[in-house]
Design an enzyme around this catalytic site. Sequence first.
Site, PDB file in Angstrom:
ATOM      1  N   ASP A   1       0.764  -1.217  -0.042  1.00  0.00           N
ATOM      2  CA  ASP A   1      -0.031   0.006   0.006  1.00  0.00           C
ATOM      3  C   ASP A   1       0.856   1.374  -0.045  1.00  0.00           C
ATOM      4  OD1 ASP A   1      -1.606   2.190   0.524  1.00  0.00           O
ATOM      5  OD2 ASP A   1      -2.863   0.927   2.314  1.00  0.00           O
TER       6      ASP A   1
ATOM      7  N   ASN B   1       3.620   6.919  -8.445  1.00  0.00           N
ATOM      8  CA  ASN B   1       2.732   6.961  -9.336  1.00  0.00           C
ATOM      9  C   ASN B   1       1.227   6.389  -8.805  1.00  0.00           C
ATOM     10  OD1 ASN B   1       1.549   6.913 -12.386  1.00  0.00           O
ATOM     11  ND2 ASN B   1       1.514   4.817 -11.515  1.00  0.00           N
TER      12      ASN B   1
ATOM     13  N   TYR C   1     -10.173  13.819  -5.497  1.00  0.00           N
ATOM     14  CA  TYR C   1      -9.010  13.379  -6.453  1.00  0.00           C
ATOM     15  C   TYR C   1      -8.480  14.901  -6.733  1.00  0.00           C
ATOM     16  CZ  TYR C   1      -6.835  11.718 -10.567  1.00  0.00           C
ATOM     17  OH  TYR C   1      -5.780  11.325 -11.615  1.00  0.00           O
TER      18      TYR C   1
ATOM     19  N   LYS D   1      -4.427  16.129  -6.071  1.00  0.00           N
ATOM     20  CA  LYS D   1      -3.393  16.240  -7.068  1.00  0.00           C
ATOM     21  C   LYS D   1      -2.984  17.545  -7.120  1.00  0.00           C
ATOM     22  CE  LYS D   1      -3.741  12.108  -8.706  1.00  0.00           C
ATOM     23  NZ  LYS D   1      -2.581  11.158  -8.507  1.00  0.00           N
TER      24      LYS D   1
ATOM     25  N   THR E   1      -5.969   4.326 -18.973  1.00  0.00           N
ATOM     26  CA  THR E   1      -5.391   3.420 -18.115  1.00  0.00           C
ATOM     27  C   THR E   1      -6.470   2.423 -17.188  1.00  0.00           C
ATOM     28  OG1 THR E   1      -5.549   4.905 -16.060  1.00  0.00           O
ATOM     29  CG2 THR E   1      -3.703   5.042 -17.546  1.00  0.00           C
TER      30      THR E   1
END
Length: 268
Positions: A64, A91, A157, A161, A192
């Site tokens: 993790d 990543n 999210y 970021k 992806t």
Amino acid sequence: MTGMRFQDKVVIVTGAASGIGRAAALQFAREGASVVVTDLDASVEATARAIIDAGGRALAMTLDAGNEGDVERMIATACEQFCGLDVLFANAGISGGFANIFDTSVELFSDVLRVNLIGPFLAIKHGAPHIAERGGGAIVLTASVAGLRSGAGSPAYSASKAGVINLAQVAAQQLSGSNVRVNALCPGLTETGMTQPIFDAAREAGKGDRIGQLNPLRRGAQAEELAGVATFLASDEASYINGQAIAVDGGLSSSHPIRRQEYGQTSV
């Protein structure tokens, strides 16, 4: 330039079971690196196997990326197995779905921050000292165009970021004199494992040609295109790039919303 930019280098790639992480791990290995590939998904073993089958050196770990003990173990294993660390590509990340602020739970928001932002923080905290011991190297963090401005991701999210971008800037400054560079990669819409449902749904609805229509290139990206930029940022070719957020989005973030004039069309 030589095709072996990472000869005798040791590289860690998190989130390497699929997508950008897997593509980058394969490229690092093709260019001479010994690669430790990690992911929460045990299929990361397939990434390591692909590298080994191609004649490269790789080790897979299931862990993790947002857990400090796991990150410490990851760093220690890379240094023990390959005698050091030169590059770390942090990543690993999760999307957190598409709910708005009012439908997002504290638990979901916290989990997204833990993986997407605390994960890169831990990678820098525990990885940078080892990279510095080798005389310097690079850390690349996967951020997103969602971290540059709104409209490209959920609240959790996007906030995570944006934090990654600022973290890259702060880390670059706090590592001053170490010869360890830190940069953030900001992908646009890329095919992806995380985004596959979006691409599949569009294609099933007969709207595959509309994927990425908001950027000037009018398409989504492939993981290999992002991996190419990640490996560039990690290489000596990018030796004077530090503390930057590099958007790789087909031009999406280059403009405010406008009514575009098509190429070749006469203005009215």
